[in-house]
Design a protein around this motif. Sequence first.
Motif: not given
Length: 213
Positions: A127-130, A135-140, A161-165, A174-183
């Motif tokens: 996950p980018f964020r949780t 909160s116990s999960t490690i985020t990237l 992916c992961g609670h991206i806004t 800017e990190t080189g990620i190609s795109g995002i998955a959003v829910s």
Amino acid sequence: MIISKLHYISQGNTPEDHLKNIQSACTSGIELVQLHLTDVPEAKYLEIAKAARDITFHFQTRLIINGNYKIAKVVKAEGVHLEKSDLCPTEIRPHLHTWQIIGATANTLEDCEALLVKDIDYITLEPFRTSTKDSSTITLGIEGYTAINNALISETPIIGCGHITTDDVTDILETGISGIAVSEAITQNFDSIKQFNLLLKASATGEIRHTFN
């Protein structure tokens, strides 16, 4: 197939809610939808997947089925997305149509490296964020995405992916990620799809369309 820069992962309290939200996302211009049902009997999943295929086909939107490659093949979705608990992509590939794509979830650099030697078309890195309840999960975060992308030598698209806004998109790219998955952010406001697409510089006219009979 070109991998869309913006993926909508369906949400809903019921399978029917997922369909309503997929309809709204398609109406608002989403390029790719991932049908993400959990704890649903296979017959029900197939029923909802067929309905989702009808909706997405009408809007010329790509459909990815989460977890169930057999259903993805039956409804002629554009592909399947595999969680870490699902079968290996190499095992699944022979059972799909030749034009169908496979995406897979990764949480670490090691996960990515293991997937890159298998027959996959894109990786969802999370996950980018949780949420606070996770909160116990490690985020990237940005640092994790940067480190993993710098270590990988591959042209395979990596989708964040992961609670991206919308506030996160520029920094993530800017990190080189190609795109995002959003829910969640899209489900809460389907109009945000336009803003996401602008930030991602994603355009329907810039992508190759594939129609499968």
